[in-house]
Design a protein around this motif. Structure first.
Motif, mmCIF file in Angstrom:
data_model
loop_
_atom_site.group_PDB
_atom_site.id
_atom_site.type_symbol
_atom_site.label_atom_id
_atom_site.label_comp_id
_atom_site.label_asym_id
_atom_site.label_seq_id
_atom_site.Cartn_x
_atom_site.Cartn_y
_atom_site.Cartn_z
ATOM 1 N N ARG A 134 3.466 -6.724 9.671
ATOM 2 C CA ARG A 134 4.401 -7.212 8.656
ATOM 3 C C ARG A 134 3.954 -6.717 7.287
ATOM 4 N NH1 ARG A 134 0.807 -11.214 9.911
ATOM 5 N NH2 ARG A 134 -0.267 -12.231 8.167
ATOM 6 N N SER A 337 10.516 -9.269 2.409
ATOM 7 C CA SER A 337 10.540 -7.856 2.774
ATOM 8 C C SER A 337 10.533 -7.672 4.279
ATOM 9 C CB SER A 337 9.341 -7.135 2.145
ATOM 10 O OG SER A 337 9.296 -5.785 2.535
ATOM 11 N N GLY A 338 9.737 -8.485 4.985
ATOM 12 C CA GLY A 338 9.680 -8.381 6.429
ATOM 13 C C GLY A 338 10.992 -8.738 7.094
ATOM 14 N N ARG A 339 11.747 -9.639 6.486
ATOM 15 C CA ARG A 339 13.005 -10.072 7.094
ATOM 16 C C ARG A 339 14.182 -9.188 6.700
ATOM 17 N NH1 ARG A 339 15.492 -16.249 7.200
ATOM 18 N NH2 ARG A 339 17.382 -15.716 8.388
ATOM 19 N N GLY A 341 13.874 -6.201 4.536
ATOM 20 C CA GLY A 341 13.555 -4.807 4.258
ATOM 21 C C GLY A 341 13.178 -4.559 2.803
ATOM 22 N N ARG A 342 12.461 -3.464 2.587
ATOM 23 C CA ARG A 342 11.975 -3.134 1.247
ATOM 24 C C ARG A 342 13.122 -2.810 0.296
ATOM 25 N NH1 ARG A 342 6.671 -2.811 2.132
ATOM 26 N NH2 ARG A 342 5.929 -1.968 4.114
ATOM 27 N N GLN A 386 6.693 -2.850 -3.563
ATOM 28 C CA GLN A 386 7.469 -2.032 -2.617
ATOM 29 C C GLN A 386 7.486 -0.572 -3.045
ATOM 30 O OE1 GLN A 386 8.082 -3.991 -0.130
ATOM 31 N NE2 GLN A 386 7.572 -5.739 -1.421
ATOM 32 N N ARG A 449 17.423 2.805 -2.620
ATOM 33 C CA ARG A 449 17.321 3.369 -1.289
ATOM 34 C C ARG A 449 16.072 4.237 -1.107
ATOM 35 N NH1 ARG A 449 18.757 2.030 3.416
ATOM 36 N NH2 ARG A 449 20.751 1.331 2.493
ATOM 37 N N ALA A 452 12.888 3.191 1.011
ATOM 38 C CA ALA A 452 12.873 3.113 2.470
ATOM 39 C C ALA A 452 11.801 4.042 3.003
ATOM 40 C CB ALA A 452 14.235 3.500 3.041
ATOM 41 N N THR A 453 10.879 3.516 3.838
ATOM 42 C CA THR A 453 9.790 4.315 4.370
ATOM 43 C C THR A 453 10.113 4.781 5.763
ATOM 44 O OG1 THR A 453 8.718 2.274 5.099
ATOM 45 C CG2 THR A 453 8.001 3.195 2.996
#
Length: 454
Positions: A134, A337-339, A341-342, A386, A449, A452-453
């Motif tokens: 996470r 962030s875990g739920r 997204g970044r 992030q 956007r 996003a990794t």
């Protein structure tokens, strides 16, 4: 796939890095709360202090840029230990300074160490986060904020008790060096990043050009992978050989291999260009978010006093609302962030921050203005972690160098934001100038956007 429960060494490294982030915040706060005593001892005027702080900031940026390549080469653990040692030792310098020149030397060392530590400990945080199931980056930054709170309270208590400044700073430096000795050996060791050109390759994983080269070189069935530049040179040589030979035309499979290899090189160049573009966009977002944070830190109390006409003590509540909600937001940002997204954290966080500046710009009521600054704190709390995580996960072999560039641009924003507002106040009221961070944060939401990794 990452295990659901990280191995004990990973958890230990995370705890140790929490302490390093807290130490960084504590040492920075201890310098800040002793600025009046230090400047009085060194005989430095307010204008001279401004120049010295600018010198310290410049040295911090230099430390950041030096830290990136060093972390890629030596590892973030080694560099974190080195930078934290420099920073802890350099804390003593301002307390010993008796002239502007000696204070300048002390602050230059302090700034350089702080800049190096910023990059190296965040590079280590990215390394640890990769091993976790996470996101955990925001929690590290929350520890920095908590360390800053602890350092400011400790420094204030020491001054209230009339401790000698030498005693306070020497004891603080000793505590810092002790934590470095205990914590940094428990961080994760260096694992050099490898680009496609550097990774070991089997016969099955070689590119068409590498297989072609191996087939046409005597005894080279197990030839090592070549670098991109070597492949470019080989293309040129092969093309020249083919053009100058009338007796033997290249076979169709050979031409196909060269064509495929040329396409691969073009793809590598496009990937490198794409990485550079992402670094610049991430740096622009870091610049804007930290600019807004700098505006809140330096202008929140003055804005509320100027707009509402409140007393100095009441005006201080503006920054209190901002810093409190920012720290609280960082404590929960990883779960968000875990739920979601970044991208969602950056996009909706910057929108929330922009809404806070909008409330501040139109509010003429104390409670509503405090709500505005609180919204700014919550919105900005998760964005920077992030961005730094994204910078460390671009997939290049120079992850720490990429981070150092993003850090440098962000730090410039932190310094430039308050100055920009100050210049604007010559043209418009202070509250109206809050439109600048508002617009900057909306632009960040538009470009979110990029975090996003892969």
């Amino acid at each position: 796939m990452v295990a659901a429960t990280p191995a004990p060494p990973i958890r230990i490294a995370r705890t140790a890095l929490f302490a390093v982030f807290g130490l960084n915040g504590m040492l920075s706060a201890l310098w800040i709360v002793h600025i009046p005593a230090v400047t009085q001892r060194a005989g430095v005027s307010h204008s001279a202090l401004g120049m010295l702080i600018l010198l310290m900031a410049g040295c911090a940026i230099a430390g950041m840029q030096a830290a990136g390549p060093l972390a890629d080469r030596l590892g973030s653990r080694t560099l974190t230990a080195t930078a934290a040692t420099i920073l802890s030792g350099a804390l003593i310098g301002p307390g010993l300074a008796t002239t502007p020149a000696t204070l300048a030397i002390a602050l230059a060392a302090f700034g350089f160490g702080n800049g190096m530590l910023d990059v190296s400990m965040n590079a280590q945080a990215v390394h640890i986060e990769r091993a976790y199931p996470r996101p955990i980056m925001s929690a590290f930054h929350a520890c920095f904020s908590l360390g800053g709170l602890l350092g400011s309270l400790a420094g204030a208590a020491a001054q209230r008790a009339h401790w000698n400044i030498h005693t306070t700073l020497v004891l603080s430096a000793a505590l810092g060096l002790t934590l470095v000795a205990i914590c940094t050996p428990r961080l994760l060791p260096h694992q050099p990043s490898t680009s496609p050109d550097q990774a070991p390759q089997t016969a099955e994983s070689r590119t068409p050009e590498q297989r072609f080269s191996a087939q046409t070189t005597t005894g080279a069935q197990d030839a090592p992978a070549e670098t991109g530049q070597q492949r470019i040179d080989e293309h040129d040589n092969l093309g020249a050989a083919g053009a100058g030979s009338d007796s033997e035309a290249p076979a169709a499979p050979d031409r196909k291999a060269l064509h495929d290899s040329t396409e691969e090189l073009a793809a590598e160049r496009r990937a490198a260009t794409g990485t550079t573009r992402k670094v610049l966009v991430l740096g622009a977002i870091a610049f804007a978010v930290l600019m807004a944070e700098g505006v809140a830190a330096d202008w929140s109390a003055l804005q509320m006093r100027d707009r509402l006409g409140v007393q100095v003590g009441t005006a201080a509540l503006a920054y209190g609302a901002f810093s409190t909600t920012m720290t609280a937001g960082r404590l929960v940002a990883d779960r968000v962030s875990g739920r979601f997204g970044r991208v969602a954290v950056v996009r909706w966080g910057t929108v929330l921050g922009a809404a806070g500046f909008g409330v501040i710009a139109v509010s003429g009521w104390l409670p509503l203005t405090l709500v505005g600054w609180a919204l700014c704190g919550v919105g900005l709390s998760g964005a920077v972690p992030q961005v730094f995580t994204a910078a460390g996960n671009l997939g290049s072999a120079n992850a720490a160098t990429d981070m150092s560039r993003v850090f440098g641009l962000g730090y410039v924003g932190l310094l430039a934001g308050p100055a920009i507002i100050g210049w604007l106040t010559k043209l418009v009221p202070l509250t109206t100038a809050m439109v600048v961070p508002l617009v900057a944060l909306l632009l960040c939401a538009w470009g979110a956007r990029v975090v996003a990794t892969r």
